[in-house]
Write an enzyme that holds these catalytic residues in place. Sequence first.
Site, PDB file in Angstrom:
ATOM      1  N   ASP A  67       0.839  -1.202   0.000  1.00 53.30           N
ATOM      2  CA  ASP A  67       0.000   0.000   0.000  1.00 53.30           C
ATOM      3  C   ASP A  67       0.872   1.250   0.000  1.00 53.30           C
ATOM      4  O   ASP A  67       2.099   1.173   0.079  1.00 53.30           O
ATOM      5  CB  ASP A  67      -0.971  -0.020   1.195  1.00 53.30           C
ATOM      6  CG  ASP A  67      -0.263  -0.261   2.523  1.00 53.30           C
ATOM      7  OD1 ASP A  67       0.979  -0.285   2.551  1.00 53.30           O
ATOM      8  OD2 ASP A  67      -0.957  -0.427   3.540  1.00 53.30           O
ATOM      9  N   ASN A 135      -6.799   0.153  14.035  1.00 50.55           N
ATOM     10  CA  ASN A 135      -8.247   0.003  13.885  1.00 50.55           C
ATOM     11  C   ASN A 135      -8.585  -1.320  13.202  1.00 50.55           C
ATOM     12  O   ASN A 135      -9.662  -1.471  12.628  1.00 50.55           O
ATOM     13  CB  ASN A 135      -8.828   1.170  13.077  1.00 50.55           C
ATOM     14  CG  ASN A 135      -8.261   1.232  11.666  1.00 50.55           C
ATOM     15  OD1 ASN A 135      -7.362   0.448  11.307  1.00 50.55           O
ATOM     16  ND2 ASN A 135      -8.764   2.139  10.846  1.00 50.55           N
ATOM     17  N   HIS A 137      -7.310  -2.534  10.529  1.00 46.04           N
ATOM     18  CA  HIS A 137      -7.199  -2.555   9.068  1.00 46.04           C
ATOM     19  C   HIS A 137      -6.089  -3.508   8.636  1.00 46.04           C
ATOM     20  O   HIS A 137      -5.209  -3.866   9.424  1.00 46.04           O
ATOM     21  CB  HIS A 137      -6.995  -1.139   8.494  1.00 46.04           C
ATOM     22  CG  HIS A 137      -5.667  -0.518   8.772  1.00 46.04           C
ATOM     23  ND1 HIS A 137      -5.451   0.849   8.680  1.00 46.04           N
ATOM     24  CD2 HIS A 137      -4.458  -1.035   9.140  1.00 46.04           C
ATOM     25  CE1 HIS A 137      -4.186   1.106   8.955  1.00 46.04           C
ATOM     26  NE2 HIS A 137      -3.564  -0.003   9.236  1.00 46.04           N
ATOM     27  N   GLU A 142      -9.847  -0.353   5.135  1.00 44.84           N
ATOM     28  CA  GLU A 142     -10.305   0.292   6.370  1.00 44.84           C
ATOM     29  C   GLU A 142     -11.651  -0.282   6.822  1.00 44.84           C
ATOM     30  O   GLU A 142     -12.488  -0.661   5.987  1.00 44.84           O
ATOM     31  CB  GLU A 142     -10.474   1.792   6.121  1.00 44.84           C
ATOM     32  CG  GLU A 142      -9.174   2.515   5.759  1.00 44.84           C
ATOM     33  CD  GLU A 142      -8.307   2.845   6.974  1.00 44.84           C
ATOM     34  OE1 GLU A 142      -8.206   2.012   7.895  1.00 44.84           O
ATOM     35  OE2 GLU A 142      -7.722   3.948   6.974  1.00 44.84           O
TER      36      GLU A 142
HETATM   37  C1  F6R Z   1       1.551  -0.491   6.188  1.00 42.97           C
HETATM   38  C2  F6R Z   1       0.256  -1.144   6.341  1.00 42.97           C
HETATM   39  C3  F6R Z   1      -0.512  -0.992   7.605  1.00 42.97           C
HETATM   40  C4  F6R Z   1       0.293  -1.419   8.825  1.00 42.97           C
HETATM   41  C5  F6R Z   1      -0.512  -1.327  10.112  1.00 42.97           C
HETATM   42  C6  F6R Z   1       0.324  -1.633  11.323  1.00 42.97           C
HETATM   43  O1  F6R Z   1       2.091  -0.783   4.921  1.00 42.97           O
HETATM   44  O2  F6R Z   1      -0.198  -1.792   5.466  1.00 42.97           O
HETATM   45  O3  F6R Z   1      -1.675  -1.751   7.504  1.00 42.97           O
HETATM   46  O4  F6R Z   1       0.730  -2.750   8.649  1.00 42.97           O
HETATM   47  O5  F6R Z   1      -1.058  -0.044  10.240  1.00 42.97           O
HETATM   48  O6  F6R Z   1       1.339  -0.682  11.412  1.00 42.97           O
HETATM   49  P1  F6R Z   1       2.486  -0.791  12.509  1.00 42.97           P
HETATM   50  O7  F6R Z   1       3.269  -2.022  12.176  1.00 42.97           O
HETATM   51  O8  F6R Z   1       3.307   0.448  12.337  1.00 42.97           O
HETATM   52  O9  F6R Z   1       1.802  -0.885  13.827  1.00 42.97           O
END
Ligand code: F6R
Length: 242
Positions: A67, A135, A137, A142
Amino acid sequence: MQFVIDADHESLSRRAAGIIAAAIRAKPDMLLCAATGATPTLAYRRLVEMARGESLVLACLRLLKLDEWGGLAMDDPATCEAYLQQHLVGPLAVPPERYVAWDTMADSTAECQRIGRYLAEYGPIDLAVLGLGANLHLGFNEPGESLYPGPHIAQLSESSLAHPMLSVARQRPTCGLTLGMADLLRSREILLLVSGRHKAPQLAMFERQRISTHCPASFLHLHPRVTVLADVEAASLLEIPQ
Ligand code: F6R
């Protein structure tokens, strides 16, 4: 679904790197889909160390950026691009022809179509390394009334806009660019990495095994080959015996 609980972020990261390396050995031209963010950074570092120390053949590895923050310039330090260049693309010397990545400067709709065409022709993903959003995701899928199957432009939640990655952003993202749920669920294998006490409530919610669009990660319960790698802190609210 297999839950593996490690003592700390270091051991979780070593285990994750070992699984990624084994997948590369088994299929050198594998398509690796990589999340960014805080959780996988140490795993990527350990993978790079393994690649340097051992005979891990990377000559055919294909890398797919999960992403991206829409609206940020590609050289913005907060982009997933900057992250992957620093942690995987550069150290593993993945050339442009084997690196498939969202371009924030191109037309977003055309980018979704381009990534979708790549997956249709050269997919599916062999191994997706994912993180668990605050959240719940996955990528930028989302929580909401519905989810998108394919690559799409996502309206970012306030929770995602509060992601620590953006603390160094030169501007606020206008949207997310992300693979969709079907893209992820078609992966041959999925690794979900969860680390730290701040993720314990999310992991406990995920463990409940109720599938809801309000909890995008819950769709992983439909996949036959998911390994959740968590550390003791993230697993502290789980009900499974540790
Ligand atoms: C980032 C992504 C997000 C993260 C998620 C957890 O490329 O796809 O879904 O994996 O927000 O982020 P961290 O690891 O920073 O807690």
